[in-house]
Scaffold this active site. Structure first.
Site, short mmCIF file in Angstrom:
data_model
loop_
_atom_site.label_atom_id
_atom_site.label_comp_id
_atom_site.label_asym_id
_atom_site.label_seq_id
_atom_site.Cartn_x
_atom_site.Cartn_y
_atom_site.Cartn_z
N HIS A 118 1.15 -1.14 -0.05
CA HIS A 118 -0.12 0.02 -0.21
C HIS A 118 1.00 1.26 0.10
O HIS A 118 2.21 1.05 0.74
CB HIS A 118 -0.95 -0.02 1.45
CG HIS A 118 -1.82 1.01 1.29
ND1 HIS A 118 -2.60 1.50 0.75
CD2 HIS A 118 -2.42 1.71 3.11
CE1 HIS A 118 -3.01 3.09 0.81
NE2 HIS A 118 -3.08 2.81 2.07
N HIS A 172 -0.70 -2.13 11.50
CA HIS A 172 -0.92 -0.77 12.04
C HIS A 172 -1.35 -1.92 13.78
O HIS A 172 -2.15 -2.87 13.76
CB HIS A 172 -2.24 0.11 12.06
CG HIS A 172 -1.93 0.95 11.41
ND1 HIS A 172 -0.75 2.03 11.09
CD2 HIS A 172 -1.44 1.45 10.11
CE1 HIS A 172 -0.78 2.89 9.87
NE2 HIS A 172 -1.55 2.40 9.27
FE1 FEO Z 1 -3.86 3.51 4.35
FE2 FEO Z 1 -2.08 2.93 7.46
O1 FEO Z 1 -2.37 4.41 5.56
#
Ligand code: FEO
Length: 396
Positions: free
Chosen positions: A79, A225
């Site tokens: 991404h 994350h």
């Molecule tokens: Fe869509 Fe954590 O970036």
């Protein structure tokens, strides 16, 4: 800091304890976040994603402790958003010709961000990269949540690198789902889903079904994350299926802003009326001028109905209400109900404005909204209780 996930896979990302705002000011992150990058060692060595630009130096210095940068054979960009690609420009100054595997949209987005003609290799769903004992299988995940997004699956270790999917803005010294407070973890995972992924509910269900049909054993899910799902990792996949299916709990959320407490008193009387007719429903009230919009979107996500109130000001609505309505509109919620209320002094447009906004956002309007002039008297508050009672009955 690095964390060994398996014999051949190491987390080489950055935990950002200081982060309090994300996507500009749109998303609040009271528990920080992490930018997860992963290093896979085999006959060929692979780096998956990087970190946000401010942490570039730390990231590269740390990476050098794990591997000679010249020994990195491939970089995978799942991404291109800046929080995962921000360290690429500096990294590629050191290893300029390293192939970057990403989707065709990934190439466009990386060029759009960094204006560099790096050694891009476009991949599609089902393409494989042999790295020795292992293969990496690419799975495009367009619009989850950007056009370029993809997942990468590592055979042998059976790890799904899902980028933003299954992530949380949640910082912990313990990087695994079985080691952290479960309530905190799920609060952050739900808030993340509600604020970032709700508009893509249908795509999420389709993508999970598509991946299930591939019959790939999934032992670990490594998002970009927050914590890594290693204990029953499919629990978060199942939770996503539940959330993507127009999730709601038996909750009604009242969100208001008030100039001189008249709209607040209306809100409290409406809440009283709801509980009188519907004892089982959870009623939550928030003055949105004193609340966090990221949390509020999470509360709306859990609600079967929302009740939005504003005083009328300058023939319009209070700016805090305009802001939360914009947040709500962006999430494209489905199968939720709504109603408006508010106090006014002379013109009284707020209820109509809110009602129209809620309709545009896809909410079913339960009832014509209620508005009261000046400071509500006992008669006015009684009307609000009756109004709430009617709403409560309709939500049984
Ligand atoms: Fe869509 Fe954590 O970036």
């Amino acid at each position: 800091m690095s964390i060994k996930i398996t014999e051949n896979v190491t987390w080489v990302g950055k935990t950002d304890w200081e982060l309090r705002k994300f996507h500009g000011d749109e998303y609040t992150t009271p528990k920080g976040s992490s930018y997860n990058s992963y290093l896979i060692k085999d006959k060929k060595n692979v780096l998956i994603d990087t970190v946000w630009k401010p942490y570039t130096k730390e990231f590269i210095d740390n990476l050098k402790k794990e591997i000679n940068l010249n020994d990195i054979d491939y970089i995978i960009v799942n991404h291109a958003e800046s929080d995962h690609s921000g360290a690429l420009p500096e990294l590629l100054k050191e290893i300029p010709n390293t192939p970057i595997y990403c989707t065709s949209n990934g190439v466009k987005l990386l060029k759009g961000h960094y204006h560099e003609n790096w050694n891009f290799v476009e991949v599609k769903t089902g393409d494989k990269l042999n790295i020795g004992e292992r293969e990496i299988i690419f799975i495009e995940a367009k619009m989850l949540h950007w056009p370029d997004t993809m997942f990468s699956y590592l055979t042998e270790d059976n790890i799904l690198f899902s980028n933003d999917g299954f992530g949380q803005h949640y910082c912990s010294e313990f990087m695994y789902n079985d080691l952290v407070d479960q309530a905190e973890l799920y609060t952050e995972a739900l808030k993340y889903y509600a604020n970032i992924l709700t508009p893509f509910n249908k795509l999420i269900i389709n993508k999970i079904n598509e991946i299930s049909a591939l019959n790939l054993p999934i032992k670990i899910i490594c998002p970009s994350h927050g914590i890594i799902w290693r204990d029953n990792p499919l629990q978060i996949v199942n939770k996503y299926l539940e959330w993507a299916n127009d999730y709601q709990e038996n909750q009604v959320t009242i969100i208001y802003d008030t100039m001189w407490n008249s709209t607040r008193r209306m809100a409290e009387s409406i809440a009283l009326g709801i509980k009188q007719s519907n004892k089982d429903i959870i009623v939550k009230l928030f003055n949105c001028a004193r609340s966090d919009n990221t949390n509020l979107v999470g509360e709306v996500f859990k609600s079967k109905a929302i009740i939005i109130g504003s005083s009328t000001i300058n023939k319009g609505i209070l700016s805090s209400i305009a802001a939360i309505l914009e947040h709500i509109k962006g999430q494209c919620f489905k199968k939720k109900k709504a109603v408006a209320f508010g106090s006014y002094g002379w013109s009284g447009e707020s209820v109509n404005i809110i009602t129209e906004e809620l309709k545009k956002s896809g909410f079913e309007i339960l009832e014509e909204g209620i508005k009261l002039i000046w400071v509500p008297d006992q008669e006015g508050l009684k009307k609000c209780i009756e109004f709430g009672s009617k709403i409560g009955q309709k939500l049984i």
